[in-house]
Design a protein around this motif. Structure first.
Motif, short mmCIF file in Angstrom:
data_model
loop_
_atom_site.label_atom_id
_atom_site.label_comp_id
_atom_site.label_asym_id
_atom_site.label_seq_id
_atom_site.Cartn_x
_atom_site.Cartn_y
_atom_site.Cartn_z
N VAL A 182 6.83 -83.57 10.95
CA VAL A 182 5.87 -82.62 10.37
C VAL A 182 5.01 -81.96 11.44
O VAL A 182 4.40 -80.91 11.20
CB VAL A 182 4.98 -83.29 9.31
N TRP A 183 4.92 -82.60 12.60
CA TRP A 183 4.12 -82.06 13.71
C TRP A 183 4.91 -82.26 15.01
O TRP A 183 4.65 -83.16 15.79
CB TRP A 183 2.77 -82.76 13.79
N PRO A 184 5.91 -81.42 15.25
CA PRO A 184 6.82 -81.62 16.39
C PRO A 184 6.24 -81.18 17.74
O PRO A 184 6.88 -80.47 18.52
CB PRO A 184 8.04 -80.78 16.01
N LYS A 185 5.03 -81.60 18.01
CA LYS A 185 4.38 -81.32 19.28
C LYS A 185 3.94 -82.63 19.90
O LYS A 185 3.45 -83.51 19.20
CB LYS A 185 3.17 -80.40 19.09
N ASP A 186 4.10 -82.73 21.21
CA ASP A 186 3.70 -83.95 21.90
C ASP A 186 2.17 -84.02 21.93
O ASP A 186 1.50 -83.10 22.40
CB ASP A 186 4.26 -83.94 23.32
N LEU A 187 1.61 -85.10 21.43
CA LEU A 187 0.16 -85.27 21.39
C LEU A 187 -0.40 -85.94 22.63
O LEU A 187 -1.61 -86.21 22.69
CB LEU A 187 -0.25 -86.06 20.14
N GLU A 188 0.44 -86.20 23.61
CA GLU A 188 -0.03 -86.76 24.87
C GLU A 188 -0.98 -85.75 25.52
O GLU A 188 -0.65 -84.59 25.74
CB GLU A 188 1.15 -87.04 25.80
N GLY A 189 -2.19 -86.19 25.82
CA GLY A 189 -3.17 -85.30 26.45
C GLY A 189 -3.87 -84.37 25.48
O GLY A 189 -4.64 -83.51 25.90
N SER A 190 -3.61 -84.52 24.19
CA SER A 190 -4.22 -83.63 23.19
C SER A 190 -5.69 -84.01 22.97
O SER A 190 -6.11 -85.14 23.22
CB SER A 190 -3.46 -83.71 21.87
N ASN A 191 -6.48 -83.05 22.46
CA ASN A 191 -7.89 -83.33 22.18
C ASN A 191 -8.04 -83.81 20.74
O ASN A 191 -7.08 -83.87 19.97
CB ASN A 191 -8.75 -82.09 22.45
#
Length: 226
Positions: A182-191
């Motif tokens: 549902v959220w195909p983005k890497d959340l590594e380093g995300s705010n």
């Protein structure tokens, strides 16, 4: 006068000697090598490609010599001794790889295929360059590329206790896989804002499509507040 003549002869001889050396270098062997060193291996996880059964991964090669006005073929081969991945089962190489006229860099693509055994094991592919009639091999550390391909999943470093309490709730492999769908983005380093947006997306999905979380033995849910 004699000294001047001898000096001129020496200078002229030195000039032609240098020119000869330049010509020999220019017409020397052409060398090809990978852009990456063999120590910089690549990990390909199908976990990050939800819904896909194959992915194409770039392999960049470059010349450490001059470009040519002609198309020239170079060769990628598999080191079968050190590879555990099987050709045409776990991966395939392009049939032909070439440097186009005027090019000193080329990007080829290795195709990897998702297989059930990748759920529990990672497979290694070692790709090498092979000398041919067009090219010699360049630097030793740039003659080989190593790939690890799998479909294994584990709790990412960013899924901390704070993230668990404020956004995604208890971790499970099933929840992480669903999040990647549902959220195909890497959340590594995300705010925090990005994590909140991803958690809300997962929350809305679970409200419309309830899922039982077997790992936690409960209805799958997130901790983020709307």
């Amino acid at each position: 006068m004699k000294k001047k003549i001898i000096y001129v002869i020496l200078v002229v001889s030195s000039f032609f000697s240098c020119e000869k050396e330049k010509i020999e270098v220019y017409h020397g062997a052409d060398y090809v090598q990978f852009d990456k060193a063999w120590s910089d291996s690549s990990s390909i996880s199908f976990v990050f490609y939800p819904g896909r059964s194959e992915v194409k991964i770039p392999v960049v090669s470059k010349l450490s010599s001059f470009a040519s006005g002609m198309e020239r073929e170079y060769r990628l081969v598999v080191n079968k001794e050190f590879s555990t991945a099987e050709e045409n089962v776990h991966f395939s190489l392009p049939e032909k790889t070439v440097f186009k006229p005027g090019a000193v860099i080329d990007t080829a693509y290795v195709t990897f295929y998702l297989k059930p055994e990748m759920e529990t094991a990672a497979f290694r592919l070692v790709v090498e360059l092979e000398a041919n009639e067009n090219f010699e091999l360049g630097q030793l550390e740039h003659q080989m590329n190593i790939f690890w391909v799998h479909n294994m999943i584990s709790r990412p470093d960013w899924w901390t206790t704070s993230v668990e309490n404020n956004y995604f709730g208890k971790y499970s492999d099933a929840k992480y896989r669903l999040l990647l769908q549902v959220w195909p983005k890497d959340l590594e380093g995300s705010n925090d804002s990005e994590k909140r947006a991803a958690a809300l997306q997962l929350k809305y999905h679970l409200e419309e499509n309830p899922v039982w979380d077997r790992d936690n033995n409960e209805q799958m849910r997130v901790s983020v507040k709307s």
